[in-house]
Design an enzyme around this catalytic site. Structure first.
Site, short mmCIF file in Angstrom:
data_model
loop_
_atom_site.label_atom_id
_atom_site.label_comp_id
_atom_site.label_asym_id
_atom_site.label_seq_id
_atom_site.Cartn_x
_atom_site.Cartn_y
_atom_site.Cartn_z
N LYS A 160 -43.23 -7.68 -5.22
CA LYS A 160 -43.02 -9.00 -4.61
C LYS A 160 -41.84 -9.71 -5.29
CE LYS A 160 -45.39 -13.38 -3.93
NZ LYS A 160 -46.65 -14.11 -3.98
N GLU A 196 -42.71 -3.16 -15.52
CA GLU A 196 -43.12 -1.77 -15.32
C GLU A 196 -42.44 -1.16 -14.09
OE1 GLU A 196 -45.04 -4.40 -15.80
OE2 GLU A 196 -46.94 -3.89 -16.80
N GLY A 219 -49.82 -11.27 -4.26
CA GLY A 219 -49.71 -9.83 -4.51
C GLY A 219 -51.00 -9.09 -4.16
N ARG A 220 -52.14 -9.65 -4.57
CA ARG A 220 -53.42 -8.95 -4.34
C ARG A 220 -53.93 -9.13 -2.92
NH1 ARG A 220 -53.47 -12.96 -8.00
NH2 ARG A 220 -54.71 -14.81 -7.64
N GLU A 245 -58.55 -11.17 -10.62
CA GLU A 245 -57.31 -11.93 -10.79
C GLU A 245 -57.40 -13.25 -10.01
OE1 GLU A 245 -53.16 -10.61 -9.54
OE2 GLU A 245 -53.11 -10.01 -11.63
N HIS A 251 -75.34 9.71 -11.67
CA HIS A 251 -75.50 10.64 -12.79
C HIS A 251 -74.70 10.18 -13.99
CE1 HIS A 251 -77.61 13.42 -10.14
NE2 HIS A 251 -76.78 12.95 -9.21
N LYS A 304 -47.28 -10.69 -21.17
CA LYS A 304 -45.96 -10.22 -20.72
C LYS A 304 -44.87 -10.76 -21.66
CE LYS A 304 -46.73 -10.18 -15.68
NZ LYS A 304 -46.32 -10.77 -14.42
#
Ligand code: F6P
Length: 546
Positions: free
Chosen positions: A209, A215, A271-272, A357, A388, A508
């Site tokens: 965005k 990263e 973003g999400r 978030e 399990h 950050k």
């Protein structure tokens, strides 16, 4: 006039009083015995999803108080404010209009008087033409060969949505193109993602965005170097092997991607909440524009239901209120999302960002601290595998963990009795959690007295079951929109801003400070805490740096 605290609202107080009267054991058994209509009454259905919340620790009174709470926090006004394009993301002064991403032509959503639906459809049209060209092999790489692998580079909402959607819908994906995803700044992620790929047949979709995320920019730069190394260093190759998805044309151009190869979206898409924007380009290439349109139609159907249905039959509202009940009133710090659908294996990870978030907040919209728990920790894995692994703790541990079970009635692969076995397990788990097994029942089976406490199940562990016919693009759209609007409902009740994420900033900034301290050839002047300083020195020393 002072704002009324959520915890002072009559409905909140009534709910707390009701929680205090709930016995620790055996309550759900009693409710089901006393109320034969419960299983039918505590269900709702919309957009292909059947929502059974009868195994939640609620009764008619609790549900009525939850619905009253929705009225008392003016949930309807909050929904309408969002749909009107008001700047409800107050700390960033932005509208929140992801619903416009799946609007049909002619639907009316505007930001500052501008019809955003027309812009959305313009981008969708460009995405469709590009996706078709890749799928048909008519978009050629620099050396004149078609693209055989698409690598999406992004992180957070620019990765989790695309990965989740690709995994969920890979049954509908073209076999002609492979898909890989790079997110972590750990070089291993990139190295493994491109292992065995031919640069001449690889397309990178750089999804960000902001186009400034550390990263993603590091991975995109490494990808460009990898491409150029494989294409004889000809910079012209970038235009055929890189496209960008972003809101930031200036940064895209600065990186060296022609903005003609950019697919835009807008700052009113969080973003999400962006997997159905151009961030879904890799999804559209995989499943094709028609299936992508069906995905959007599924989202929209749930949007319209959320907008129009009365709250007592409104799936996202009911789900959101139940999360508030469990997390804030019954003080359950986590909730598990357990898809009995292998294609949804990344769905819990996707929901983690969507929910945590959004609602991992401790400050109300007015800047005061909340005085009740907000967003729970969301986690989960597909069933039956989780059975399990961690289900032991849900059944007999010391915490009460509300669960969402998700399952398809019909499989996408009809193999013998697999689907019935899968569903039998899902239903059995919800039954065992709700009703448990008493000491008397265990003893009656002839269990030795010393083992009885170990083999008893307390029950009264709340769960909801979400059934759908089969996992189609439309089902996935409805499912995601269901959780998006549930998260909205929760945030509206808690009075927090579900649409900012300042909590990710501090780390950050500190990482930006530490990076040169790890690499500098001369000894850095370290002024962190003693622990961080010592760790930096240890890493430098092991790397033979002074
Ligand atoms: O760090 C959190 C975050 O800002 C998320 O909200 C977002 O989805 C992610 O980073 C990626 O951001 P971008 O798409 O701008 O690269």
């Amino acid at each position: 006039m002072p704002t009324i605290r959520l915890t002072d609202l009559p409905a909140w107080r009534a709910l707390e009083a009701r929680r205090r009267t709930l016995p620790p054991r055996g309550w759900l058994r009693g409710q089901f015995t006393a109320d034969p209509g419960r299983a039918e009454r505590f269900t709702a259905e919309a957009a292909g999803l059947f929502f059974d919340f009868s195994k939640q620790r609620i009764d008619d009174g609790i549900l009525r108080d939850l619905l009253d709470l929705a009225e008392q926090v003016r949930l309807r006004d909050r929904i309408e404010a969002m749909l009107r394009g008001e700047r409800i993301n107050a700390t960033e002064q932005r509208p929140v209009l992801h619903v416009a991403l799946r609007a049909a032509k002619g639907d009316a959503y505007a930001v500052d008087g501008v019809d955003v639906v027309a812009e959305v459809h313009e981008v969708l049209g460009r995405m469709a033409r590009f996706a078709e060209a890749i799928r048909a092999g008519t978009w050629l790489g620099h050396g004149g060969r078609p693209i055989r692998t698409v690598v999406n580079i992004g992180i957070g909402g620019s990765d989790l949505g695309p990965v989740m959607a690709f995994e969920a819908l890979r049954h509908y994906a073209t076999p002609a193109v492979g898909f890989r995803f790079v997110s972590n700044v750990d070089g291993t992620d990139f190295a493994e993602a491109v292992a065995g790929l031919d640069p001449a047949e690889t397309l990178f979709v750089v999804s960000s965005k902001t186009f400034t995320t550390q990263e993603t920019m590091a991975n995109a730069t490494t990808a460009r170097d990898w491409l150029l190394a494989g294409c004889g260093g000809d910079a012209a190759a970038v235009a055929r092997h890189f496209v960008a998805v972003s809101t930031n044309a200036a940064e895209v151009a600065r990186f060296g991607i022609d903005t003609a190869n950019m697919f835009g979206f807008w700052d009113w898409v969080g973003g999400r909440y962006s997997m159905d924007s151009a961030i879904g380009l890799s999804t559209m290439i995989a499943i094709g524009p028609e299936h992508f349109a069906a995905l959007l139609a599924g989202f929209r159907e749930m949007d319209l239901h959320f907008r129009d249905a009365p709250f007592d039959r409104n799936l996202p509202v009911l789900h959101g209120l139940l999360v508030v009940w469990n997390a804030s009133i019954c003080l359950a710090p986590t909730m598990a999302v357990l898809p009995y659908d292998q294609y949804l294996k990344r769905f819990p990870a996707y929901l983690q960002q969507l929910s945590m978030e959004s609602n991992g907040k401790r400050v109300c919209l007015d800047g005061t601290l909340v005085d009740h728990p907000t967003g729970p920790v969301v986690w989960g894995e597909p069933g039956t595998n989780g059975q399990h692994s961690f289900y032991q703790l849900i059944h007999q541990g010391t915490q009460r963990i509300p669960c969402d079970f998700l399952g398809a009635i019909h499989p996408l692969h009809a193999l013998g009795r697999h689907q019935s076995m899968l569903l039998a397990n899902m239903l059995a788990q919800a039954e065992a959690l709700a009703f448990g097994k008493t000491a008397e029942e265990v003893s009656a089976e002839g269990t030795a007295a010393r083992l009885v406490p170990h083999r008893e199940f307390p029950g009264d562990i709340p769960s909801s079951t979400i059934l759908y016919d089969r996992l189609t693009p439309a089902t996935l759209g409805a499912l995601v929109a269901f959780y998006e609007h549930s998260v909205f409902t929760q945030g509206a009740v808690w009075g927090i801003n579900s649409f900012d994420q300042w909590g990710v900033e501090l780390g950050k900034v500190l990482a930006g400070r530490i990076l040169p301290e790890l690499d500098s050839p001369s000894p850095p002047a370290l002024d962190h805490d003693a622990s961080t300083n010592a760790l930096i020195r240890r890493i430098r020393s092991a790397r033979n740096l002074p």
